[in-house]
Design a protein around this motif. Structure first.
Motif, PDB file in Angstrom:
ATOM      1  N   ALA A 203      -5.003   5.261   7.890  1.00 18.59           N
ATOM      2  CA  ALA A 203      -4.449   4.706   6.645  1.00 18.59           C
ATOM      3  C   ALA A 203      -3.593   5.748   5.924  1.00 18.59           C
ATOM      4  CB  ALA A 203      -5.583   4.228   5.734  1.00 18.59           C
ATOM      5  N   LEU A 204      -4.128   6.952   5.855  1.00 13.63           N
ATOM      6  CA  LEU A 204      -3.403   8.018   5.162  1.00 13.63           C
ATOM      7  C   LEU A 204      -2.092   8.336   5.881  1.00 13.63           C
ATOM      8  CD1 LEU A 204      -3.299  10.143   2.903  1.00 13.63           C
ATOM      9  CD2 LEU A 204      -4.585  11.679   4.392  1.00 13.63           C
ATOM     10  N   ASN A 205      -2.155   8.426   7.207  1.00  8.66           N
ATOM     11  CA  ASN A 205      -0.953   8.785   7.960  1.00  8.66           C
ATOM     12  C   ASN A 205       0.098   7.677   7.941  1.00  8.66           C
ATOM     13  OD1 ASN A 205      -1.321  11.453   8.665  1.00  8.66           O
ATOM     14  ND2 ASN A 205      -2.632  10.935  10.411  1.00  8.66           N
ATOM     15  N   SER A 206      -0.342   6.417   7.978  1.00  9.21           N
ATOM     16  CA  SER A 206       0.665   5.356   7.953  1.00  9.21           C
ATOM     17  C   SER A 206       1.342   5.323   6.584  1.00  9.21           C
ATOM     18  CB  SER A 206       0.053   3.999   8.317  1.00  9.21           C
ATOM     19  OG  SER A 206      -0.753   3.531   7.282  1.00  9.21           O
ATOM     20  N   GLN A 207       0.577   5.648   5.558  1.00  9.92           N
ATOM     21  CA  GLN A 207       1.168   5.721   4.227  1.00  9.92           C
ATOM     22  C   GLN A 207       2.140   6.884   4.121  1.00  9.92           C
ATOM     23  OE1 GLN A 207      -1.414   4.930   0.749  1.00  9.92           O
ATOM     24  NE2 GLN A 207      -0.923   6.998   0.161  1.00  9.92           N
ATOM     25  N   ARG A 208       1.751   8.021   4.688  1.00  3.87           N
ATOM     26  CA  ARG A 208       2.641   9.194   4.668  1.00  3.87           C
ATOM     27  C   ARG A 208       3.929   8.909   5.449  1.00  3.87           C
ATOM     28  NH1 ARG A 208      -0.395  14.316   3.430  1.00  3.87           N
ATOM     29  NH2 ARG A 208       1.187  15.419   4.593  1.00  3.87           N
TER      30      ARG A 208
ATOM     31  N   ALA B 109       0.842  -1.204   0.000  1.00  6.22           N
ATOM     32  CA  ALA B 109       0.000   0.000   0.000  1.00  6.22           C
ATOM     33  C   ALA B 109       0.872   1.246   0.000  1.00  6.22           C
ATOM     34  CB  ALA B 109      -0.930  -0.010   1.205  1.00  6.22           C
ATOM     35  N   ALA B 110       1.934   1.209   0.821  1.00  8.06           N
ATOM     36  CA  ALA B 110       2.822   2.373   0.874  1.00  8.06           C
ATOM     37  C   ALA B 110       3.532   2.583  -0.460  1.00  8.06           C
ATOM     38  CB  ALA B 110       3.843   2.196   1.996  1.00  8.06           C
ATOM     39  N   ALA B 111       3.756   1.475  -1.178  1.00 11.54           N
ATOM     40  CA  ALA B 111       4.393   1.585  -2.499  1.00 11.54           C
ATOM     41  C   ALA B 111       3.411   2.106  -3.550  1.00 11.54           C
ATOM     42  CB  ALA B 111       4.958   0.228  -2.915  1.00 11.54           C
ATOM     43  N   GLY B 112       2.126   2.177  -3.172  1.00 14.22           N
ATOM     44  CA  GLY B 112       1.166   2.800  -4.086  1.00 14.22           C
ATOM     45  C   GLY B 112       0.099   1.884  -4.654  1.00 14.22           C
TER      46      GLY B 112
ATOM     47  N   GLU C 280       2.627  13.738   9.378  1.00  7.94           N
ATOM     48  CA  GLU C 280       1.193  13.447   9.517  1.00  7.94           C
ATOM     49  C   GLU C 280       0.384  14.641   9.035  1.00  7.94           C
ATOM     50  OE1 GLU C 280      -0.193  12.173  13.295  1.00  7.94           O
ATOM     51  OE2 GLU C 280       0.772  10.203  13.104  1.00  7.94           O
ATOM     52  N   ILE C 281      -0.788  14.348   8.501  1.00  7.67           N
ATOM     53  CA  ILE C 281      -1.657  15.430   8.053  1.00  7.67           C
ATOM     54  C   ILE C 281      -2.325  16.054   9.289  1.00  7.67           C
ATOM     55  CG2 ILE C 281      -3.655  13.896   7.668  1.00  7.67           C
ATOM     56  CD1 ILE C 281      -4.275  15.642   5.163  1.00  7.67           C
TER      57      ILE C 281
END
Ligand code: ADP
Ligand code: MG
Ligand code: MG
Length: 251
Positions: A104-109, A78-81, A116-117
Motif C-alpha cells: 500500500a505504501l509503495n503503490s502510494q509512493r 488513496a494516492a491523492a491522500g 519505493e521504500i
C-alpha cells in the motif's frame, strides 16, 4: 481539504436514496465529527468518498484539495491522500499484514512519483508505528485482520493510517467494540497524526470518543442530511439528551 456540496446518493441496485444533499467542508488542521442515529447514512458517506461500488451519485460534488474525487478509482483517491478506517475492518486471508502495508505504501509512493521504500527503512518505520499502538510483531506477520480481536482490527486500521500518512482521514465508528484501554491507544494514535496539513472526519455514535479526540466541529446527521452543526458542546448535548431533542428542534 475536503469539500462536499449537495451530495445525493442512491443505491445502484435499488431505487433507494440514502444521502439526500450533504454539505460539508473540512479545513486542513481540523477535526470534524459526525454523529447521528443508526441508519442516517454516515457509513454510506464514508464509502462514497472512498469509492466503494454499489452507490450512484445523482447530484453534487466532492473534492479533496481542490481535485474532484468522485470520478477517481479508489486507489487514485488513496494516492491523492484520502484514507478510510472501516467500521468493519475486512479480513484478507493469505495476505500478510506487513506485505499489505508495504504494498500500500509503495503503490502510494509510486503514484506520487517517489521511490519505493527500502526494506530496512520500512522495517524501522513499521516497528516504530506498531510499538506506539502496542501492536505485537507477531500481529504484523499474520494475514491482514485474520483472527484479530475487534480491538486489534481497529488498532490495525490506525496502524495503516499512521504508515500511509494520509491528508484526509475518515474514521468510521473506530470506537465501536473498543474497551477503555484500546480506545485510549487508538485516540493517542489519531492525536499523534493531528497536523496543520491534515483533516479528520471522525464518525461516531458516542460522545466518549470525543473526550479523547477533541473535535473542532460537530455535525449531526439524520436521514441522509447534516441537520445541525456546532462545537464540541453539541456532542455533550447528544450524550445528555440523545438525538430526540435535536431532531425535533430541526424538524
Ligand atoms: P449509518 O452508518 O449512519 O448507521 P448507513 O450509511 O450504514 O448508516 O446506512 C444508511 C441507510 O442506508 C440505512 O437505512 C441502510 O439500511 C441503507 N443502506 C446502506 N447500504 C445499503 C445497501 N447496500 N443495501 C440496502 N440498504 C442499504
Ligand atoms: Mg450504523
Ligand atoms: Mg455506520
Amino acid at each position: 481539504m475536503l469539500d462536499i456540496k449537495g451530495l445525493k446518493v442512491k443505491l445502484e441496485e435499488e431505487d433507494k436514496q440514502i444521502l439526500k444533499g450533504v454539505d460539508l467542508h473540512v479545513e486542513a488542521g481540523k477535526v470534524h465529527a459526525i454523529m447521528g442515529p443508526n441508519g442516517s447514512g454516515k457509513s454510506t458517506l464514508s464509502y462514497v468518498l472512498s469509492g466503494r461500488e454499489g452507490y450512484e451519485v445523482t447530484e453534487g460534488s466532492a473534492s479533496l484539495l481542490g481535485e474532484d474525487i468522485l470520478d477517481m478509482e479508489p486507489e487514485e483517491r488513496a494516492a491523492a491522500g484520502l484514507f478510510l478506517a472501516f467500521q468493519y475492518p475486512v479480513e484478507i486471508p493469505g495476505v500478510g499484514n506487513m506485505t499489505f502495508l508495504r504494498t500500500a505504501l509503495n503503490s502510494q509512493r509510486k503514484a506520487r512519483g517517489q521511490e519505493e521504500i527500502s526494506s530496512a527503512d520500512f522495517l524501522k518505520l513499521i516497528r516504530e508505528k506498531a510499538k506506539n499502538l502496542q501492536i505485537e510483531p507477531e500481529m504484523l506477520k499474520r494475514a491482514v485482520n485474520v483472527g484479530f480481536s475487534g480491538g486489534e482490527k481497529k488498532r490495525n486500521e490506525i496502524l495503516q493510517m499512521a504508515v500511509l500518512e494520509p491528508k484526509m482521514c475518515i474514521l468510521d465508528e473506530t470506537d465501536s467494540g473498543l474497551d477503555v484501554d484500546a480506545m485510549k491507544l487508538v485516540s493517542d494514535g489519531v492525536n499523534a497524526l493531528r497536523d496543520e496539513g491534515r483533516g479528520f472526519l471522525v464518525i461516531t455514535h458516542y460522545q466518549r470518543l470525543l473526550n479523547h479526540i477533541k473535535p473542532d466541529v460537530v455535525h449531526i446527521m439524520s436521514d441522509g442530511r447534516i441537520v445541525k452543526t456546532g462545537g464540541p458542546e453539541l456532542a455533550l448535548e447528544v450524550e445528555e439528551n440523545g438525538y430526540g431533542d435535536i431532531l425535533n428542534e430541526v424538524a
